[in-house]
Design a protein around this motif. Structure first.
Motif, PDB file in Angstrom:
ATOM      1  N   SER A 151     -17.116 -16.928  11.448  1.00  0.00           N
ATOM      2  CA  SER A 151     -16.349 -15.922  10.707  1.00  0.00           C
ATOM      3  C   SER A 151     -17.288 -15.005   9.932  1.00  0.00           C
ATOM      4  N   ARG A 152     -18.405 -15.534   9.447  1.00  0.00           N
ATOM      5  CA  ARG A 152     -19.395 -14.694   8.767  1.00  0.00           C
ATOM      6  C   ARG A 152     -20.018 -13.711   9.757  1.00  0.00           C
ATOM      7  N   GLN A 153     -20.321 -14.179  10.960  1.00  0.00           N
ATOM      8  CA  GLN A 153     -20.856 -13.293  11.993  1.00  0.00           C
ATOM      9  C   GLN A 153     -19.879 -12.151  12.271  1.00  0.00           C
ATOM     10  N   LEU A 154     -18.599 -12.493  12.389  1.00  0.00           N
ATOM     11  CA  LEU A 154     -17.590 -11.471  12.656  1.00  0.00           C
ATOM     12  C   LEU A 154     -17.462 -10.520  11.478  1.00  0.00           C
ATOM     13  N   TRP A 155     -17.379 -11.068  10.258  1.00  0.00           N
ATOM     14  CA  TRP A 155     -17.226 -10.238   9.066  1.00  0.00           C
ATOM     15  C   TRP A 155     -18.406  -9.286   8.913  1.00  0.00           C
ATOM     16  N   ASP A 156     -19.611  -9.792   9.085  1.00  0.00           N
ATOM     17  CA  ASP A 156     -20.807  -8.937   8.986  1.00  0.00           C
ATOM     18  C   ASP A 156     -20.760  -7.823  10.016  1.00  0.00           C
ATOM     19  N   GLY A 157     -20.383  -8.170  11.252  1.00  0.00           N
ATOM     20  CA  GLY A 157     -20.327  -7.156  12.296  1.00  0.00           C
ATOM     21  C   GLY A 157     -19.290  -6.083  12.024  1.00  0.00           C
ATOM     22  N   LEU A 201      -6.746  -4.890  23.140  1.00  0.00           N
ATOM     23  CA  LEU A 201      -7.664  -6.027  23.244  1.00  0.00           C
ATOM     24  C   LEU A 201      -7.115  -7.089  24.190  1.00  0.00           C
ATOM     25  N   GLY A 202      -5.804  -7.324  24.116  1.00  0.00           N
ATOM     26  CA  GLY A 202      -5.181  -8.277  25.022  1.00  0.00           C
ATOM     27  C   GLY A 202      -5.328  -7.869  26.470  1.00  0.00           C
ATOM     28  N   ASP A 203      -5.215  -6.574  26.729  1.00  0.00           N
ATOM     29  CA  ASP A 203      -5.390  -6.076  28.097  1.00  0.00           C
ATOM     30  C   ASP A 203      -6.800  -6.340  28.606  1.00  0.00           C
ATOM     31  N   ARG A 204      -7.733  -6.522  27.679  1.00  0.00           N
ATOM     32  CA  ARG A 204      -9.119  -6.806  28.047  1.00  0.00           C
ATOM     33  C   ARG A 204      -9.434  -8.301  27.999  1.00  0.00           C
ATOM     34  N   GLY A 205      -8.400  -9.106  27.771  1.00  0.00           N
ATOM     35  CA  GLY A 205      -8.587 -10.546  27.775  1.00  0.00           C
ATOM     36  C   GLY A 205      -9.007 -11.141  26.460  1.00  0.00           C
ATOM     37  N   THR A 206      -8.872 -10.375  25.362  1.00  0.00           N
ATOM     38  CA  THR A 206      -9.232 -10.859  24.032  1.00  0.00           C
ATOM     39  C   THR A 206      -7.973 -10.924  23.187  1.00  0.00           C
ATOM     40  N   TRP A 207      -7.697 -12.075  22.614  1.00  0.00           N
ATOM     41  CA  TRP A 207      -6.421 -12.321  21.956  1.00  0.00           C
ATOM     42  C   TRP A 207      -6.584 -12.453  20.444  1.00  0.00           C
ATOM     43  N   LEU A 208      -5.908 -11.541  19.718  1.00  0.00           N
ATOM     44  CA  LEU A 208      -5.797 -11.601  18.269  1.00  0.00           C
ATOM     45  C   LEU A 208      -4.317 -11.486  17.937  1.00  0.00           C
ATOM     46  N   ARG A 209      -3.989 -11.133  16.683  1.00  0.00           N
ATOM     47  CA  ARG A 209      -2.595 -10.872  16.353  1.00  0.00           C
ATOM     48  C   ARG A 209      -2.510  -9.843  15.233  1.00  0.00           C
ATOM     49  N   THR A 210      -1.327  -9.290  15.076  1.00  0.00           N
ATOM     50  CA  THR A 210      -1.061  -8.362  13.985  1.00  0.00           C
ATOM     51  C   THR A 210      -0.329  -9.093  12.862  1.00  0.00           C
ATOM     52  N   LEU A 211      -0.456  -8.554  11.647  1.00  0.00           N
ATOM     53  CA  LEU A 211       0.319  -9.002  10.508  1.00  0.00           C
ATOM     54  C   LEU A 211       1.039  -7.788   9.925  1.00  0.00           C
ATOM     55  N   GLU A 260     -19.548 -11.457  19.500  1.00  0.00           N
ATOM     56  CA  GLU A 260     -20.215 -10.200  19.835  1.00  0.00           C
ATOM     57  C   GLU A 260     -19.393  -9.393  20.837  1.00  0.00           C
ATOM     58  N   LYS A 261     -18.729 -10.070  21.752  1.00  0.00           N
ATOM     59  CA  LYS A 261     -17.856  -9.372  22.705  1.00  0.00           C
ATOM     60  C   LYS A 261     -16.718  -8.677  21.975  1.00  0.00           C
ATOM     61  N   LEU A 262     -16.096  -9.367  21.018  1.00  0.00           N
ATOM     62  CA  LEU A 262     -15.019  -8.760  20.237  1.00  0.00           C
ATOM     63  C   LEU A 262     -15.531  -7.567  19.445  1.00  0.00           C
ATOM     64  N   LEU A 263     -16.683  -7.695  18.816  1.00  0.00           N
ATOM     65  CA  LEU A 263     -17.241  -6.583  18.038  1.00  0.00           C
ATOM     66  C   LEU A 263     -17.519  -5.376  18.938  1.00  0.00           C
ATOM     67  N   ALA A 264     -18.014  -5.619  20.143  1.00  0.00           N
ATOM     68  CA  ALA A 264     -18.274  -4.512  21.074  1.00  0.00           C
ATOM     69  C   ALA A 264     -16.980  -3.821  21.475  1.00  0.00           C
ATOM     70  N   GLN A 265     -15.935  -4.602  21.724  1.00  0.00           N
ATOM     71  CA  GLN A 265     -14.648  -4.011  22.090  1.00  0.00           C
ATOM     72  C   GLN A 265     -14.057  -3.215  20.930  1.00  0.00           C
ATOM     73  N   LEU A 266     -14.182  -3.718  19.721  1.00  0.00           N
ATOM     74  CA  LEU A 266     -13.670  -2.999  18.564  1.00  0.00           C
ATOM     75  C   LEU A 266     -14.452  -1.703  18.328  1.00  0.00           C
TER      76      LEU A 266
END
Length: 387
Positions: free
Chosen positions: A298-304, A345-355, A375-381
């Motif tokens: 989660s720190r890796q994601l937050w930093d990115g 993101l889901g269309d690219r095979g990466t699953w998150l959710r909305t709030l 890193e894949k998620l960060l690149a897609q974002l």
């Protein structure tokens, strides 16, 4: 985890994928029950061992005696069933954190309507700094919000929207000094399987969890740890044969322990599945070791996310657990629709959710999350942020 074979998964706070050994335990339990004979004299020792074994394991996780653990279908039932069994007086006040899940809030509103109670709010959703600052702010705000009529305080251990943790044990200690010693109800939907929970669960009066999120167990099975003082003051709510101390016609008499909040027939194989999932988590280390691994990702994601233009994380410091919520804007500064972001993101095979409150995107990192996946998620974002 078969569900992870074709996707990059960051929605453990919604539902954790079921590991193959847990699925095998469920299937094996179904087969055993059929071989022994459903509802036969031969099957009950097996059922009792399966249910009792999980009760013992969860009690150890909660840091409480097994007699304080009841099984439910989900978090909401774990919150609501003991809550409705407490004695209320018109005018009692329910102090509710402003980041609570709407399912629990709706139950509190109905409770207040029927018993003529008053709901007041404790602001915690804006607390996005480090743990010490948050604990200090919660303490100050709690002190200001408590009144002589406060009878219940409701907080989540890990806030499902911002990803902040609440100082549950400190809140419980403060409530113990209040003239009415208000009950403390804790929604632990996001904490069991992600945080060390023993201190908080032992301190709360109602600590309600589910097995299908961070525990990666089957849906349809949860548990609640209740305090001894709650057991002394409460009455059963929904009543069935499992509520009774003795089975049979005219048996009467409710369990004196937490089983008074259990009702009737449950799916025993789910108990075998959740028990196996908890064993798999235990094999990865104790609760502190597991949390450290979750925080690393989660720190890796937050930093990115801090490096991507147009993204704002809700937490202003690295998250205390695995929930990372954020908003996005296009290069011109216009907000991007979280639902559209999640769909792309889901269309690219990466699953998150909305709030919806606050309106944002939420990603969850767990023990099985890898650095490459982050890193894949960060690149897609990054790609989505530039249009």
């Amino acid at each position: 985890m078969p569900a992870l074979a074709n996707k990059t998964y960051f929605n453990f706070g919604g539902q954790g994928p079921l590991p193959s050994p847990s699925l095998a335990a469920i299937s094996g339990a179904f087969a055993t029950i059929q071989e022994l004979g459903p509802f036969s004299d031969n099957v009950w020792p097996y059922v009792n061992r399966t249910v009792g074994g999980l009760r013992q394991r969860l009690a150890a996780w909660f840091g409480v005696a097994p007699e304080r653990v009841a099984f439910t279908e989900n978090v909401t039932a774990g919150c609501v069933l003991p809550l409705w069994g407490l004695p209320w007086e018109p005018g009692d006040e329910l102090l509710v954190g402003d980041a609570e899940h709407y399912g629990v809030v709706a139950a509190l509103e109905e409770l207040a309507r029927r018993h003529r109670l008053r709901i007041t709010s404790l602001a915690v959703a804006d607390l996005t700094e480090d743990g010490d600052a948050t604990a200090g702010a919660v303490g100050e705000r709690l002190e200001a919000a408590l009144t002589p009529r406060t009878r219940l305080v409701v907080l989540s251990h890990l806030l499902w929207n911002t990803g902040q943790t609440m100082p549950i044990a400190a809140v419980a200690a403060r409530l113990a000094g209040h003239p009415r010693h208000p009950w403390l109800l804790v929604d632990a939907a996001q904490s069991l399987g992600s945080l060390p929970v023993a201190e908080a669960a032992a301190a709360a009066d109602i600590y309600a969890c589910t097995g299908h999120k961070w525990c990666c167990g089957p849906e349809g099975l949860g548990a609640v740890a209740v305090s001894e003082r709650l057991l002394e003051a409460s009455s059963p709510t929904l009543i069935g044969w499992r509520t009774l101390e003795h089975d049979g016609p005219g048996a009467g008499g409710y369990h004196r322990d937490a089983r008074r909040f259990e009702v009737a027939t449950s799916c025993t194989p789910l108990f075998a599945g959740l028990d196996r999932s908890l064993q798999l988590l235990e094999a990865e280390g104790d609760a502190d070791v597991r949390l450290a691994a979750i925080r690393q990702r989660s720190r890796q994601l937050w930093d990115g996310l801090q490096r991507i233009r147009g993204i704002r994380t809700l937490m202003t410091v690295p998250p205390p657990a695995g929930l990372v919520s954020f908003t996005m804007a296009d290069p011109g500064g216009a907000p991007l629709d979280p639902a559209a972001v999640v769909k792309q993101l889901g269309d690219r095979g990466t699953w998150l959710r909305t709030l919806e409150s606050p309106r944002c995107v939420r990603a969850c990192t767990h023990l099985v999350s890898t650095a490459d996946e982050v890193e894949k998620l960060l690149a897609q974002l990054t790609q989505l942020s530039v249009g």
